[in-house]
Design a protein around this motif. Structure first.
Motif, mmCIF file in Angstrom:
data_model
loop_
_atom_site.group_PDB
_atom_site.id
_atom_site.type_symbol
_atom_site.label_atom_id
_atom_site.label_comp_id
_atom_site.label_asym_id
_atom_site.label_seq_id
_atom_site.Cartn_x
_atom_site.Cartn_y
_atom_site.Cartn_z
ATOM 1 N N MET A 120 1.297 -0.757 0.387
ATOM 2 C CA MET A 120 -0.018 -0.242 0.060
ATOM 3 C C MET A 120 0.899 1.579 -0.039
ATOM 4 S SD MET A 120 -3.044 -0.748 2.604
ATOM 5 C CE MET A 120 -4.397 0.338 2.011
ATOM 6 N N VAL A 121 1.832 1.427 0.221
ATOM 7 C CA VAL A 121 2.548 2.224 0.495
ATOM 8 C C VAL A 121 4.423 2.324 -0.073
ATOM 9 C CG1 VAL A 121 2.013 2.507 3.037
ATOM 10 C CG2 VAL A 121 4.018 1.556 2.995
ATOM 11 N N MET B 32 -8.815 -3.955 -1.846
ATOM 12 C CA MET B 32 -8.297 -2.929 -1.966
ATOM 13 C C MET B 32 -8.587 -1.783 -2.652
ATOM 14 S SD MET B 32 -6.283 -1.817 1.226
ATOM 15 C CE MET B 32 -5.806 -3.235 1.435
ATOM 16 N N MET C 217 -12.034 -0.847 -3.329
ATOM 17 C CA MET C 217 -13.590 -0.049 -1.733
ATOM 18 C C MET C 217 -12.483 1.241 -1.433
ATOM 19 S SD MET C 217 -11.749 -2.488 1.246
ATOM 20 C CE MET C 217 -10.675 -3.236 1.867
ATOM 21 N N SER C 218 -11.465 1.408 -2.375
ATOM 22 C CA SER C 218 -10.649 2.606 -2.144
ATOM 23 C C SER C 218 -10.868 3.909 -3.172
ATOM 24 C CB SER C 218 -9.600 2.738 -1.535
ATOM 25 O OG SER C 218 -8.650 2.327 -3.106
ATOM 26 N N GLN D 133 -7.596 4.260 -5.203
ATOM 27 C CA GLN D 133 -6.583 5.296 -4.856
ATOM 28 C C GLN D 133 -5.369 4.249 -4.037
ATOM 29 O OE1 GLN D 133 -7.283 8.399 -1.678
ATOM 30 N NE2 GLN D 133 -9.607 7.157 -1.400
ATOM 31 N N TYR D 134 -6.045 3.278 -4.076
ATOM 32 C CA TYR D 134 -4.899 1.720 -3.643
ATOM 33 C C TYR D 134 -4.441 0.779 -4.426
ATOM 34 C CZ TYR D 134 -4.138 4.796 0.487
ATOM 35 O OH TYR D 134 -3.313 6.006 1.410
ATOM 36 N N TYR E 149 1.338 7.729 8.523
ATOM 37 C CA TYR E 149 0.050 7.147 8.037
ATOM 38 C C TYR E 149 -0.637 6.719 9.427
ATOM 39 C CZ TYR E 149 3.290 6.093 4.247
ATOM 40 O OH TYR E 149 4.819 6.516 3.519
ATOM 41 N N CYS F 189 -14.967 10.458 -1.233
ATOM 42 C CA CYS F 189 -14.033 9.762 -0.856
ATOM 43 C C CYS F 189 -13.244 8.585 -2.067
ATOM 44 C CB CYS F 189 -13.234 9.593 0.750
ATOM 45 S SG CYS F 189 -14.030 8.271 1.247
ATOM 46 N N HIS G 224 -15.359 2.032 4.669
ATOM 47 C CA HIS G 224 -14.354 1.456 4.213
ATOM 48 C C HIS G 224 -13.586 3.081 3.205
ATOM 49 C CE1 HIS G 224 -14.227 -2.449 4.014
ATOM 50 N NE2 HIS G 224 -15.183 -2.605 3.092
ATOM 51 N N PHE H 157 -11.028 6.082 2.457
ATOM 52 C CA PHE H 157 -9.765 6.493 2.198
ATOM 53 C C PHE H 157 -9.358 7.615 1.908
ATOM 54 C CE2 PHE H 157 -10.764 1.602 1.586
ATOM 55 C CZ PHE H 157 -9.602 1.024 1.704
ATOM 56 N N ASP H 158 -8.379 7.701 1.837
ATOM 57 C CA ASP H 158 -7.547 9.010 1.015
ATOM 58 C C ASP H 158 -5.989 9.023 1.112
ATOM 59 O OD1 ASP H 158 -6.529 12.044 0.224
ATOM 60 O OD2 ASP H 158 -8.425 12.778 1.580
ATOM 61 N N ARG H 159 -6.060 8.827 0.185
ATOM 62 C CA ARG H 159 -4.597 8.731 -0.359
ATOM 63 C C ARG H 159 -3.273 10.189 0.148
ATOM 64 N NH1 ARG H 159 -1.349 4.347 -4.077
ATOM 65 N NH2 ARG H 159 0.512 4.770 -2.873
ATOM 66 N N ASN I 66 -2.576 10.294 3.525
ATOM 67 C CA ASN I 66 -1.856 8.361 4.259
ATOM 68 C C ASN I 66 -3.269 8.221 5.006
ATOM 69 O OD1 ASN I 66 0.720 8.684 2.742
ATOM 70 N ND2 ASN I 66 1.856 9.508 4.579
ATOM 71 N N PHE I 67 -4.231 8.417 4.526
ATOM 72 C CA PHE I 67 -5.469 7.625 6.025
ATOM 73 C C PHE I 67 -5.555 6.555 4.588
ATOM 74 C CE2 PHE I 67 -9.533 7.090 7.385
ATOM 75 C CZ PHE I 67 -9.298 7.579 8.414
ATOM 76 N N LEU I 68 -5.001 5.356 5.059
ATOM 77 C CA LEU I 68 -4.848 3.560 4.282
ATOM 78 C C LEU I 68 -6.291 3.248 4.874
ATOM 79 C CD1 LEU I 68 -1.356 3.020 5.330
ATOM 80 C CD2 LEU I 68 -2.183 4.100 3.343
ATOM 81 N N GLY J 264 -10.883 2.732 6.074
ATOM 82 C CA GLY J 264 -11.411 2.132 7.598
ATOM 83 C C GLY J 264 -11.907 0.061 6.591
ATOM 84 N N HIS J 265 -11.612 -0.779 7.368
ATOM 85 C CA HIS J 265 -11.567 -1.274 7.203
ATOM 86 C C HIS J 265 -12.243 -2.929 8.093
ATOM 87 C CE1 HIS J 265 -7.788 -1.606 4.694
ATOM 88 N NE2 HIS J 265 -7.543 -1.078 5.278
#
Lengths: 327, 339
Positions: free
Chosen positions: A72-73, A101, A104-105, A108-109, B68, B100, B109, B111-113, B116-118, B120-121
């Motif tokens: 992811m990073v 990933m 659901m993003s 983004q990822y 992060y 987002c 879920h 996320f905001d790249r 660095n908000f990786l 909600g899961h």
């Protein structure tokens, strides 16, 4: 061309890609100090150091997730499972995290990660160590699933998998590591998603992948002696599947046998047969036959194990059946 | 042992106003979310953070932009505290294109790249190894960032938690594991799920520094983070914090606030330690806040939240073509890369 084992071909791919890209690292049980349970990672610790060749505790869920987080990073992890049988402990990380990933993003990822290791049955390892997982992972959108059957394909596909920006399930054949084949000295890759016509013949198509490619080739040799010539379509990639390669062959031969290592119900063969009935319905001269493992957990006893596994005689019998030849 | 000099996290008026604003924004935002859920504008599972705001706010206020964060499905408050806009979060909850996550993630879920908000899961404990992996990546690159991993107290009984902490302790990784102990894993009290009641002590098992923190006191949270961050940045060491808090709402919008698993009396007792009230009282006592200033802040926040609602409501549905997008990416480059 050099003659190289499947194991060394994989080793070459790892070494070359790790030289090429500092973000690539290998992590798993016994990959470093022990040189790999199957010696696929031999010499890599010495060459790349302990930050890039990482021994883990026996903790599949945990280190698969470490790979997902690192991907992811911006790193490009190669996560080795000592066998895919152990990967079931990590399936939440593969299916719920790696595969989803990106979606659901909202894009983004992405997930540049390879999960690799030996798949399928070896010899007398019994029920928990003798399973082929292709259909499990091929079911999941967001994954690519690769199953090379030769040293050439193993190296070329692993290099492609490591360079891919998506999660790739890389299924090696436990019984293939010692097999040998031609591997070019020069740089090459095998693209993901492209099947390979391993043998050409007009009478029947055998569609297969992974370890079963060897079985199909041996069956083809024996059939040729009886004057029966078959296409062997090696899928190489299970997902995305090269449907055109399947249908092109079947439209030519009008008969098909689908050979896979795993179980019948909801197996890879079921999907292949669906593609055939959709696109080749009017071309078929016989119902398609599937060859697969018996619908039981793998037994330990030698004779029972042999009876459970798909093999050359069963493949030959299936080809003769679709050709309406009395055995 | 010589007393370690702590980073200066003492309260001051400007900082306190920021913290109060962040917590009030989360509270009013989620009250609006509850309203939207009741109207059917938000679907699916929707887990509110009300009562726990001091935890996310205190943690985020200590982080750098290049650190992060990864968290659970109870993520709205933390997303706002990290700096995501009310508009983008609300639009996501409404399932709209401007959300987002493009409307594909929903409440669980976010996320905001860019922040660095990786994410909600949604699988309890499943994201804890991801944090360990981010910690690994930070160390791999020789960076001095840290990652904060939020989880509920129910996650500590999960294998993913233990496998992660073992590797973090073994390899020395800059991960701050934050257990938000709100006492209930859905409807199961911690005492009915966990063999050890002081779960911060589980850090000892893995040679990880640990502490128990009052999660209703935003300053206590900040103090605990200061120590943990220093450990991460200077020595690549992990920390396990058990931050004790309480959720004032049901597990999710579809669950009862109290009932068979906790009494109304217990809820009322805990609500006396509302983190926002505690901060307001402190600021009032210090002369940093008065009724007029609070009213102004409430008014401004109400407008922001209404704007988020209006924006979300006006945002288009994701286009039909979005259905098949973001399953895979095109691989674009195979050029050599040096870290």
């Amino acid at each position: 061309m050099a003659i190289v084992t499947y194991r060394d071909a994989l080793n070459q791919a790892l070494r070359e890609e790790m030289h090429k890209d500092d973000r690539v690292f290998l992590m798993g049980e016994e990959v470093a100090v022990y040189n790999g349970a199957y010696k696929v990672s031999k010499g890599l610790l010495e060459e790349f150091g302990e930050m890039r060749v990482v021994d883990t505790p026996i903790t599949e869920l945990g280190f698969a997730g470490v790979g997902v987080g690192a991907a992811m990073v911006g790193l490009r992890p190669i996560i080795e499972f000592m066998t895919w049988n152990f990967a079931l402990l990590a399936i939440d990380q593969i299916v719920n995290a790696a595969a989803k990933m990106l979606y659901m993003s909202g894009g983004q990822y992405n997930m540049p990660i390879v999960f690799r290791g030996p798949n399928g049955a070896a010899l007398q390892l019994s029920a928990q160590h003798s399973q082929a997982w292709e259909s499990w992972f091929a079911h999941i959108p967001g994954l690519k699933v690769v199953a090379p059957g030769t040293p050439y394909d193993a190296k070329g596909l692993l290099k492609s998998a490591i360079r891919d920006d998506n999660p790739v399930i890389f299924l090696e054949g436990e019984m293939l590591y010692n097999t040998k084949g031609e591997v070019p000295e020069e740089e090459y890759v095998v693209p993901i998603g492209k099947a390979d016509l391993k043998r050409e013949g007009g009478h029947c198509s055998i569609i297969t992948s992974g370890k079963m490619v060897l079985t199909a080739m041996q069956a083809a040799d024996l059939l040729a002696k009886e004057g029966i010539k078959v296409d062997v379509v090696d899928l190489r990639t299970i997902r995305p599947m090269d449907v055109e390669a399947i249908t092109t062959s079947v439209k030519k031969t009008n008969r098909a046998v689908v050979l896979e290592e795993g179980w019948e119900i909801c197996g890879i063969g079921a999907q292949v047969v669906d593609y055939i009935q959709r696109d080749c319905f009017d071309y078929l001269d016989a119902p398609v036959i599937r060859v697969h493992q018996a619908d039981v957990p793998m037994p330990y006893a030698k004779a029972l194990e042999k009876a459970a596994k798909p093999d050359v005689p069963k493949t030959i019998a299936a080809v003769k059946k679709v050709m309406y030849i009395e055995a | 042992m010589a007393a370690k000099k702590k980073p200066d996290v003492k309260s001051n008026a400007a900082l306190n106003t920021e913290l109060l604003h962040a917590m009030l924004l989360q509270r009013r935002f989620e009250e609006k979310v509850a309203e939207a859920y009741a109207l059917g504008k938000i679907g699916g599972f929707c887990h509110l953070y009300i009562g726990q705001e001091a935890v996310g706010t205190g943690v985020m206020s200590m982080l750098r932009p290049d650190d992060y964060v990864v968290t659970t499905y109870r993520d709205h408050g933390q997303a706002l505290a990290r700096g995501m806009t009310p508009r983008s979060v609300m639009a996501e909850l409404f399932g709209r294109a401007d959300g987002c996550s493009g409307g594909k993630g929903g409440s669980m879920h976010l996320f905001d790249r860019n922040l660095n908000f990786l994410g909600g899961h949604g699988i309890v404990g499943g994201h804890v190894p991801l944090a360990t992996g981010v910690g690994f990546a930070i160390k791999y690159r020789g960076g001095d960032q840290c990652i904060v991993c939020f989880m509920g107290e129910a996650a500590v009984n999960n294998g993913a938690f233990h496998e992660s902490l073992n590797m973090a302790g073994l390899w020395k990784l800059p991960v701050i594991y934050v257990i938000e102990n709100n006492k209930y894993g859905m409807g199961t009290a911690e005492s009915r799920a966990s063999s050890i009641q002081h779960m911060y002590k589980r850090g000892d098992t893995y040679s990880i520094a640990n502490a128990e923190v009052d999660g209703q006191d935003v300053f206590a949270v900040r103090d605990a983070l200061a120590d943990a961050i220093e450990r991460a940045r200077t020595n690549y060491e992990s920390t396990l914090l058990e931050i004790r808090t309480y959720r004032f709402m049901g597990h999710s919008m579809s669950d009862a606030v109290s009932g068979t698993y906790r009494t109304k009396a217990e809820l009322e007792e805990y609500m006396k330690r509302d983190p926002i009230t505690l901060l307001k009282n402190k600021m009032n006592a210090a002369g940093e806040l008065n009724d007029a200033r609070l009213a102004d802040m409430e008014k401004e926040i109400a407008a922001v939240v209404q704007d988020a609602w209006d924006f979300a409501d006006a945002s288009p549905e994701p286009p039909p073509g979005a259905l098949y997008e973001d399953v895979l990416v095109e691989t674009t480059s195979d050029s050599p890369v040096r870290v």
